[in-house]
Design a protein around this motif. Structure first.
Motif, PDB file in Angstrom:
ATOM      1  N   SER A 175       0.891  -1.223   0.248  1.00 49.48           N
ATOM      2  CA  SER A 175       0.156   0.005   0.003  1.00 49.48           C
ATOM      3  C   SER A 175       0.806   1.108   0.079  1.00 49.48           C
ATOM      4  O   SER A 175       0.552   2.145  -0.548  1.00 49.48           O
ATOM      5  CB  SER A 175      -0.976   0.038   1.176  1.00 49.48           C
ATOM      6  N   PHE A 176       1.867   1.160   0.853  1.00 52.71           N
ATOM      7  CA  PHE A 176       2.555   2.397   0.893  1.00 52.71           C
ATOM      8  C   PHE A 176       3.533   2.561  -0.579  1.00 52.71           C
ATOM      9  O   PHE A 176       3.412   3.713  -0.979  1.00 52.71           O
ATOM     10  CB  PHE A 176       4.077   2.202   2.056  1.00 52.71           C
ATOM     11  N   LEU A 177       3.977   1.655  -1.300  1.00 49.58           N
ATOM     12  CA  LEU A 177       4.396   1.781  -2.500  1.00 49.58           C
ATOM     13  C   LEU A 177       3.548   2.009  -3.603  1.00 49.58           C
ATOM     14  O   LEU A 177       3.920   3.198  -4.350  1.00 49.58           O
ATOM     15  CB  LEU A 177       5.053   0.581  -3.015  1.00 49.58           C
ATOM     16  N   LEU A 178       2.237   1.593  -3.408  1.00 55.77           N
ATOM     17  CA  LEU A 178       1.376   2.243  -4.360  1.00 55.77           C
ATOM     18  C   LEU A 178       0.889   3.579  -4.060  1.00 55.77           C
ATOM     19  O   LEU A 178       0.768   4.371  -5.076  1.00 55.77           O
ATOM     20  CB  LEU A 178       0.184   1.398  -3.992  1.00 55.77           C
ATOM     21  N   ARG A 179       1.093   3.984  -2.887  1.00 54.80           N
ATOM     22  CA  ARG A 179       0.623   5.569  -2.528  1.00 54.80           C
ATOM     23  C   ARG A 179       1.698   6.362  -2.905  1.00 54.80           C
ATOM     24  O   ARG A 179       1.567   7.569  -3.275  1.00 54.80           O
ATOM     25  CB  ARG A 179       0.096   5.676  -1.115  1.00 54.80           C
ATOM     26  N   PHE A 180       3.011   5.828  -2.806  1.00 51.52           N
ATOM     27  CA  PHE A 180       4.039   6.706  -3.167  1.00 51.52           C
ATOM     28  C   PHE A 180       4.180   7.083  -4.562  1.00 51.52           C
ATOM     29  O   PHE A 180       4.258   7.953  -5.148  1.00 51.52           O
ATOM     30  CB  PHE A 180       5.421   6.084  -2.564  1.00 51.52           C
ATOM     31  N   ALA A 181       3.846   5.899  -5.549  1.00 49.71           N
ATOM     32  CA  ALA A 181       3.849   5.992  -6.818  1.00 49.71           C
ATOM     33  C   ALA A 181       2.561   6.820  -7.466  1.00 49.71           C
ATOM     34  O   ALA A 181       2.801   7.577  -8.109  1.00 49.71           O
ATOM     35  CB  ALA A 181       3.693   4.480  -7.482  1.00 49.71           C
ATOM     36  N   ASN A 182       1.447   6.737  -6.631  1.00 50.18           N
ATOM     37  CA  ASN A 182       0.347   7.664  -6.743  1.00 50.18           C
ATOM     38  C   ASN A 182       0.932   9.407  -6.757  1.00 50.18           C
ATOM     39  O   ASN A 182       0.675  10.173  -7.401  1.00 50.18           O
ATOM     40  CB  ASN A 182      -0.728   7.345  -6.138  1.00 50.18           C
ATOM     41  N   THR A 183       1.669   9.402  -5.535  1.00 43.60           N
ATOM     42  CA  THR A 183       1.927  10.956  -5.276  1.00 43.60           C
ATOM     43  C   THR A 183       3.012  11.195  -6.201  1.00 43.60           C
ATOM     44  O   THR A 183       3.141  12.387  -6.729  1.00 43.60           O
ATOM     45  CB  THR A 183       2.619  10.857  -3.741  1.00 43.60           C
ATOM     46  N   TYR A 184       3.834  10.462  -6.660  1.00 44.02           N
ATOM     47  CA  TYR A 184       5.159  10.694  -7.432  1.00 44.02           C
ATOM     48  C   TYR A 184       4.361  11.308  -9.166  1.00 44.02           C
ATOM     49  O   TYR A 184       4.628  12.170  -9.505  1.00 44.02           O
ATOM     50  CB  TYR A 184       5.847   9.637  -7.851  1.00 44.02           C
ATOM     51  N   ILE A 185       3.457  10.397  -9.349  1.00 37.58           N
ATOM     52  CA  ILE A 185       2.865  10.681 -10.645  1.00 37.58           C
ATOM     53  C   ILE A 185       1.906  11.833 -10.612  1.00 37.58           C
ATOM     54  O   ILE A 185       2.011  12.691 -11.476  1.00 37.58           O
ATOM     55  CB  ILE A 185       1.919   9.470 -11.000  1.00 37.58           C
ATOM     56  N   GLY A 186       1.381  12.145  -9.360  1.00 31.27           N
ATOM     57  CA  GLY A 186       0.635  13.405  -9.071  1.00 31.27           C
ATOM     58  C   GLY A 186       1.637  14.583  -9.151  1.00 31.27           C
ATOM     59  O   GLY A 186       1.217  15.672  -9.870  1.00 31.27           O
ATOM     60  N   GLY A 187       2.994  14.449  -8.667  1.00 33.18           N
ATOM     61  CA  GLY A 187       3.669  15.574  -8.659  1.00 33.18           C
ATOM     62  C   GLY A 187       4.176  15.775 -10.135  1.00 33.18           C
ATOM     63  O   GLY A 187       4.415  17.048 -10.432  1.00 33.18           O
ATOM     64  N   VAL A 188       4.594  14.958 -10.910  1.00 33.60           N
ATOM     65  CA  VAL A 188       4.608  15.040 -12.256  1.00 33.60           C
ATOM     66  C   VAL A 188       3.631  15.781 -13.109  1.00 33.60           C
ATOM     67  O   VAL A 188       3.615  16.753 -13.664  1.00 33.60           O
ATOM     68  CB  VAL A 188       5.243  13.544 -12.858  1.00 33.60           C
ATOM     69  N   HIS A 189       2.493  15.377 -12.763  1.00 33.22           N
ATOM     70  CA  HIS A 189       1.116  15.841 -13.540  1.00 33.22           C
ATOM     71  C   HIS A 189       1.009  17.243 -13.029  1.00 33.22           C
ATOM     72  O   HIS A 189       0.381  18.052 -13.933  1.00 33.22           O
ATOM     73  CB  HIS A 189      -0.054  14.844 -13.358  1.00 33.22           C
ATOM     74  N   TRP A 190       1.231  17.666 -11.889  1.00 35.46           N
ATOM     75  CA  TRP A 190       0.955  18.607 -11.473  1.00 35.46           C
ATOM     76  C   TRP A 190       1.661  20.040 -12.170  1.00 35.46           C
ATOM     77  O   TRP A 190       1.479  20.930 -12.416  1.00 35.46           O
ATOM     78  CB  TRP A 190       1.270  19.193  -9.982  1.00 35.46           C
ATOM     79  N   ILE A 191       3.175  19.539 -12.207  1.00 40.36           N
ATOM     80  CA  ILE A 191       3.954  20.376 -13.066  1.00 40.36           C
ATOM     81  C   ILE A 191       3.602  20.713 -14.474  1.00 40.36           C
ATOM     82  O   ILE A 191       3.433  21.879 -14.937  1.00 40.36           O
ATOM     83  CB  ILE A 191       5.576  20.026 -13.187  1.00 40.36           C
ATOM     84  N   GLN A 192       3.113  19.564 -15.246  1.00 42.04           N
ATOM     85  CA  GLN A 192       2.677  19.745 -16.593  1.00 42.04           C
ATOM     86  C   GLN A 192       1.452  20.325 -16.584  1.00 42.04           C
ATOM     87  O   GLN A 192       1.392  21.220 -17.528  1.00 42.04           O
ATOM     88  CB  GLN A 192       2.378  18.226 -16.958  1.00 42.04           C
ATOM     89  N   TRP A 193       0.596  20.263 -15.485  1.00 43.40           N
ATOM     90  CA  TRP A 193      -0.720  21.160 -15.654  1.00 43.40           C
ATOM     91  C   TRP A 193      -0.546  22.389 -15.282  1.00 43.40           C
ATOM     92  O   TRP A 193      -1.087  23.457 -15.924  1.00 43.40           O
ATOM     93  CB  TRP A 193      -1.698  20.560 -14.361  1.00 43.40           C
ATOM     94  N   ALA A 194       0.545  22.816 -14.352  1.00 43.06           N
ATOM     95  CA  ALA A 194       0.633  24.008 -13.891  1.00 43.06           C
ATOM     96  C   ALA A 194       1.366  24.945 -15.206  1.00 43.06           C
ATOM     97  O   ALA A 194       1.013  26.281 -15.371  1.00 43.06           O
ATOM     98  CB  ALA A 194       1.806  24.223 -12.771  1.00 43.06           C
ATOM     99  N   ARG A 195       2.253  24.288 -15.957  1.00 48.87           N
ATOM    100  CA  ARG A 195       2.896  24.678 -17.029  1.00 48.87           C
ATOM    101  C   ARG A 195       1.612  25.094 -18.252  1.00 48.87           C
ATOM    102  O   ARG A 195       1.836  25.935 -18.801  1.00 48.87           O
ATOM    103  CB  ARG A 195       3.829  23.952 -17.625  1.00 48.87           C
ATOM    104  N   TRP A 196       0.856  24.189 -18.349  1.00 45.22           N
ATOM    105  CA  TRP A 196      -0.168  24.380 -19.301  1.00 45.22           C
ATOM    106  C   TRP A 196      -1.154  25.425 -19.008  1.00 45.22           C
ATOM    107  O   TRP A 196      -1.677  26.083 -19.735  1.00 45.22           O
ATOM    108  CB  TRP A 196      -1.008  22.680 -19.236  1.00 45.22           C
ATOM    109  N   THR A 197      -1.344  25.342 -17.739  1.00 38.94           N
ATOM    110  CA  THR A 197      -2.577  26.747 -17.263  1.00 38.94           C
ATOM    111  C   THR A 197      -1.605  27.822 -17.173  1.00 38.94           C
ATOM    112  O   THR A 197      -2.348  29.167 -16.863  1.00 38.94           O
ATOM    113  CB  THR A 197      -3.233  26.422 -15.869  1.00 38.94           C
ATOM    114  N   GLY A 198      -0.555  27.905 -17.166  1.00 40.03           N
ATOM    115  CA  GLY A 198       0.443  29.192 -17.187  1.00 40.03           C
ATOM    116  C   GLY A 198       0.502  29.748 -15.948  1.00 40.03           C
ATOM    117  O   GLY A 198       1.160  30.793 -15.539  1.00 40.03           O
ATOM    118  N   VAL A 199       0.511  28.966 -14.943  1.00 41.79           N
ATOM    119  CA  VAL A 199       0.846  29.611 -13.517  1.00 41.79           C
ATOM    120  C   VAL A 199       2.285  29.251 -13.143  1.00 41.79           C
ATOM    121  O   VAL A 199       2.727  29.664 -12.057  1.00 41.79           O
ATOM    122  CB  VAL A 199       0.012  28.822 -12.432  1.00 41.79           C
ATOM    123  N   GLN A 200       2.947  28.450 -13.934  1.00 41.98           N
ATOM    124  CA  GLN A 200       4.390  27.992 -13.907  1.00 41.98           C
ATOM    125  C   GLN A 200       5.167  28.179 -15.068  1.00 41.98           C
ATOM    126  O   GLN A 200       4.575  27.985 -16.124  1.00 41.98           O
ATOM    127  CB  GLN A 200       4.661  26.843 -12.925  1.00 41.98           C
TER     128      GLN A 200
END
Length: 200
Positions: A175-200
Motif C-alpha cells: 500500500s505504501f509503494l502504491l501510494r508513493f507511486a500515486n504521489t509521484y505521478i501526481g507531482g509530475v502531472h501537477w508540473i505539466q498542468w501548472a505549465r499548461w495553465t500558465g501558473v508556472q
C-alpha cells in the motif's frame, strides 16, 4: 520532491521558488485531506434542525467511501455522486491549501529577495495567489480525485482479497509503494498542468 527533481531536471535550482510553492501547498493540502478523508471522521454528522438538510445529510452518509467500493448495495447513482462529491472536496481543499501555501511561499520568497537579492536562487515570478489556487483546486478535483479513486479501488478489490491471509506488514508495504507511486505521478502531472495553465 522526487517528482519535482525529475520533471524540472536542470532547471530545478532556477525554478526553486516554484518547487517551494508546490511543496508548501501540498503539505497544507495533504494534512487537510488526510483529516477530511479519515475513516474515523464523518464530515456529515452534524446537528441539523432543517428537515430537508437532515435528509440531504442522510443521503450523503449512505454514499460509498469511494466510487468503486465493494458492495452490491450501492447504485450507479450513488457511485457517481461519490465521485462528484469527492471531486468537489478535493477541489475545495486544493483551492484553500493553495491560498495558504502559495501565500506563505510568496511571503517567504519576497522576504528572502529583500534580505539578499544577490543570493536569491531564482528570479522567476510566482503566479498570483488566486490564479494559482484556482489551477491547483481544479487539478485536485480532477487528477487527485481520480487517482485517489483508483488507488482505493485497487486496495479494496485486489490487494485485500489477494493478501487476506498474509501478515499485515505485507499489505502495508505494498500500500505504501502504491501510494508513493500515486504521489509521484501526481507531482509530475501537477508540473505539466501548472505549465499548461500558465501558473508556472
Amino acid at each position: 520532491s522526487a517528482a519535482e527533481v525529475k520533471q524540472r531536471g536542470r532547471n530545478f535550482w532556477s525554478e526553486f521558488d516554484f518547487y517551494l510553492s508546490d511543496i508548501m501547498l501540498e503539505l497544507v493540502g495533504d494534512f487537510a485531506l488526510v483529516w477530511l478523508l479519515s475513516p474515523t471522521m464523518n464530515a456529515y454528522r452534524m446537528p441539523a434542525t432543517n428537515s430537508a438538510f437532515t435528509s440531504l445529510l442522510g443521503h450523503l452518509e449512505r454514499l460509498p467511501k469511494f466510487a468503486l467500493q465493494p458492495g452490491m448495495q450501492y447504485t450507479l447513482g450513488q457511485r457517481s455522486a461519490c465521485l462528484l462529491l469527492k471531486g468537489l472536496q478535493f477541489g475545495a481543499v486544493g483551492f484553500c491549501a493553495s491560498v495558504v501555501g502559495h501565500s506563505l511561499t510568496k511571503l517567504l520568497v519576497y522576504s528572502r529577495r529583500c534580505l539578499g537579492p544577490q543570493s536569491a536562487s531564482s528570479s522567476v515570478k510566482l503566479a498570483p495567489v488566486l490564479a494559482n489556487s484556482i489551477s491547483w483546486g481544479a487539478f485536485m478535483g480532477l487528477s487527485s480525485n481520480l487517482r485517489y479513486q483508483a488507488v482505493s479501488a485497487v486496495e479494496a478489490r485486489m490487494l485485500e482479497p489477494l493478501l487476506a491471509g498474509a501478515p499485515a506488514i505485507v499489505f502495508t508495504t505494498i500500500s505504501f509503494l502504491l501510494r508513493f507511486a500515486n504521489t509521484y505521478i501526481g507531482g509530475v502531472h501537477w508540473i505539466q498542468w501548472a505549465r499548461w495553465t500558465g501558473v508556472q
